[in-house]
Design a protein around this motif. Sequence first.
Motif, PDB file in Angstrom:
ATOM      1  N   ARG A 251      -7.356   1.851  -4.781  1.00 53.72           N
ATOM      2  CA  ARG A 251      -6.405   1.377  -4.858  1.00 53.72           C
ATOM      3  C   ARG A 251      -7.024   0.413  -2.842  1.00 53.72           C
ATOM      4  NH1 ARG A 251      -1.988   4.191  -3.477  1.00 53.72           N
ATOM      5  NH2 ARG A 251      -2.636   5.563  -4.250  1.00 53.72           N
ATOM      6  N   ALA A 252      -7.590   1.713  -2.374  1.00 49.13           N
ATOM      7  CA  ALA A 252      -8.659   1.243  -0.987  1.00 49.13           C
ATOM      8  C   ALA A 252      -9.465   0.335  -1.197  1.00 49.13           C
ATOM      9  CB  ALA A 252      -9.182   2.212  -0.058  1.00 49.13           C
TER      10      ALA A 252
ATOM     11  N   PHE B 264      -4.539  -0.742  10.674  1.00 44.89           N
ATOM     12  CA  PHE B 264      -4.874  -2.608   9.498  1.00 44.89           C
ATOM     13  C   PHE B 264      -3.618  -3.658  10.273  1.00 44.89           C
ATOM     14  CE2 PHE B 264      -3.231  -5.585   6.360  1.00 44.89           C
ATOM     15  CZ  PHE B 264      -4.169  -5.331   5.001  1.00 44.89           C
TER      16      PHE B 264
ATOM     17  N   ALA C  55      -6.788   6.816  -6.125  1.00 51.21           N
ATOM     18  CA  ALA C  55      -6.305   5.982  -4.966  1.00 51.21           C
ATOM     19  C   ALA C  55      -7.741   5.052  -4.192  1.00 51.21           C
ATOM     20  CB  ALA C  55      -6.534   7.909  -3.546  1.00 51.21           C
TER      21      ALA C  55
ATOM     22  N   LEU D 272      -2.361   4.949  10.102  1.00 51.32           N
ATOM     23  CA  LEU D 272      -3.084   3.472   9.478  1.00 51.32           C
ATOM     24  C   LEU D 272      -2.452   1.688   9.083  1.00 51.32           C
ATOM     25  CD1 LEU D 272      -4.693   4.682   6.664  1.00 51.32           C
ATOM     26  CD2 LEU D 272      -2.434   4.004   5.712  1.00 51.32           C
TER      27      LEU D 272
ATOM     28  N   LEU E  89      -7.458  -3.428  -1.412  1.00 50.00           N
ATOM     29  CA  LEU E  89      -6.894  -3.542  -0.470  1.00 50.00           C
ATOM     30  C   LEU E  89      -7.784  -4.339   0.814  1.00 50.00           C
ATOM     31  CD1 LEU E  89      -4.092  -4.133   1.613  1.00 50.00           C
ATOM     32  CD2 LEU E  89      -4.092  -1.831   2.665  1.00 50.00           C
ATOM     33  N   ARG E  90      -8.404  -3.701   1.176  1.00 55.31           N
ATOM     34  CA  ARG E  90     -10.438  -3.908   2.086  1.00 55.31           C
ATOM     35  C   ARG E  90     -10.651  -5.189   1.677  1.00 55.31           C
ATOM     36  NH1 ARG E  90     -14.174  -2.849   6.447  1.00 55.31           N
ATOM     37  NH2 ARG E  90     -15.778  -3.611   5.548  1.00 55.31           N
TER      38      ARG E  90
ATOM     39  N   PHE F 130       0.343  -0.974   0.139  1.00 52.79           N
ATOM     40  CA  PHE F 130      -0.232   0.061  -0.158  1.00 52.79           C
ATOM     41  C   PHE F 130       0.447   1.588   0.217  1.00 52.79           C
ATOM     42  CE2 PHE F 130      -2.656   2.954   2.169  1.00 52.79           C
ATOM     43  CZ  PHE F 130      -3.800   3.345   0.587  1.00 52.79           C
ATOM     44  N   MET F 131       0.713   1.888  -1.265  1.00 50.98           N
ATOM     45  CA  MET F 131       2.081   2.866  -0.869  1.00 50.98           C
ATOM     46  C   MET F 131       0.700   4.452  -0.721  1.00 50.98           C
ATOM     47  SD  MET F 131       4.127   1.978  -4.684  1.00 50.98           S
ATOM     48  CE  MET F 131       3.009   0.924  -5.377  1.00 50.98           C
ATOM     49  N   TYR F 132       1.177   4.653   0.125  1.00 54.17           N
ATOM     50  CA  TYR F 132       0.136   6.075   0.609  1.00 54.17           C
ATOM     51  C   TYR F 132       0.645   6.681   0.804  1.00 54.17           C
ATOM     52  CZ  TYR F 132      -2.070   8.642   4.867  1.00 54.17           C
ATOM     53  OH  TYR F 132      -3.092   9.000   5.256  1.00 54.17           O
ATOM     54  N   ILE F 133       0.434   7.475  -1.278  1.00 53.28           N
ATOM     55  CA  ILE F 133       0.031   8.920  -1.712  1.00 53.28           C
ATOM     56  C   ILE F 133      -0.874   8.589  -2.739  1.00 53.28           C
ATOM     57  CG2 ILE F 133       1.378   9.914  -3.450  1.00 53.28           C
ATOM     58  CD1 ILE F 133       4.135   7.986  -3.410  1.00 53.28           C
TER      59      ILE F 133
END
Lengths: 162, 198
Positions: free
Chosen positions: B184-185, B57, B181, B53, B188-189, B40-43
């Motif tokens: 991608r969220a 997780f 974004a 964050l 992952l969820r 997860f690249m948090y950009i």
Amino acid sequence: MFSGPEITTQLVGLGVSHVVWIPDTTLGTWESAFTESKDLELVQVCREGEAWATAAGLWLGGSVPIVVMQCTGFFESGDSLRNAIHDYQIPLYGLIGYRSYLNSATLPGDTCLTFTEPVVNAWNIDTYFADKLEKRDGGQAHFLQCRDSCSPGLFLMAEGKA
Amino acid sequence: MIELPEVLKFIQQRRGESFVFTTMGSAREWSKGDVQDRDFMYIPSSMGQLPALAMGFAMAQPTQRVIAVNGDGCMLMNLGSLVTISAQSPQNLVLCVVNNGEYEVTGHQPTVAHSSRRTSNSISFSEIAKGAGWRSSTSVSTIAELTACEEILFHNNGPHFIEFMVKPMAGDVAPRSPGPAPARARALRELGLALQQS
């Protein structure tokens, strides 16, 4: 507006797994009920911005968190909220205590009365305002509505002695 | 000091099934390697919020290894998260801080923790983490020390804090978003939910 056991029962009934919070004098009275619950995990943070990010991480991992804080912390935490809810569109739900609302006649100088509603409105999040005791249980339906539509939501809860 | 890409390459080659969270410069460099579904690249980010964050997780996925790679400028914006994490104490979380002493992506300005901004010595994040009550905290500035961290990074119960003393990258080093974004969220969820149900 709620006792600790009352709010705990409601949150558990709604399927909430984690309460991410910083207490204030009103919300803090719920702590023992939260910690005693076997169905809720209480996550206390140091500053309110952490709360939205922690809740976002919990949600990404498959949990159902709720963020609980006072409006003053809501003011501080805006960038974290913006990022989680608007950039990533994570449907977080928050319970925000509205400081002094029920004491507005006796504490007219609290600027929370000036800024809370404009700031909440500025974040463009579906908000349910429980401005009196009779409206408190409407929050459950609002939570479910937000959950079913995968949308973020806020429950703005009047605080004070009235 | 070591190079940031060396640190990230070490993690990428050994991460196995670990989830890896990166942000700012670490995300920029991570994207040049072998990117997986568990990254997860948090950009775009809210600068400073990566540790929170990743902690959330890790708490939701207690059987999964979670490695977060933060920057020193980011860490300064949310030092309280070190205390929050030690209070929750997720055993599956490793927080790395890659410390180059500057705000690299905004044009290489030194942070207030850098010796050039101070009348005393520069700040040690690993000492701060020790004081915040982490299970373990260490500082790494050589390849030999990096290699010696393998058990801590990938196997031992945490939470662990590792400060990597790295050289700044030269030139224009702004990170780029790795894609939409929200998508991608959601991805992952979905992976998180699937793991919870498995």
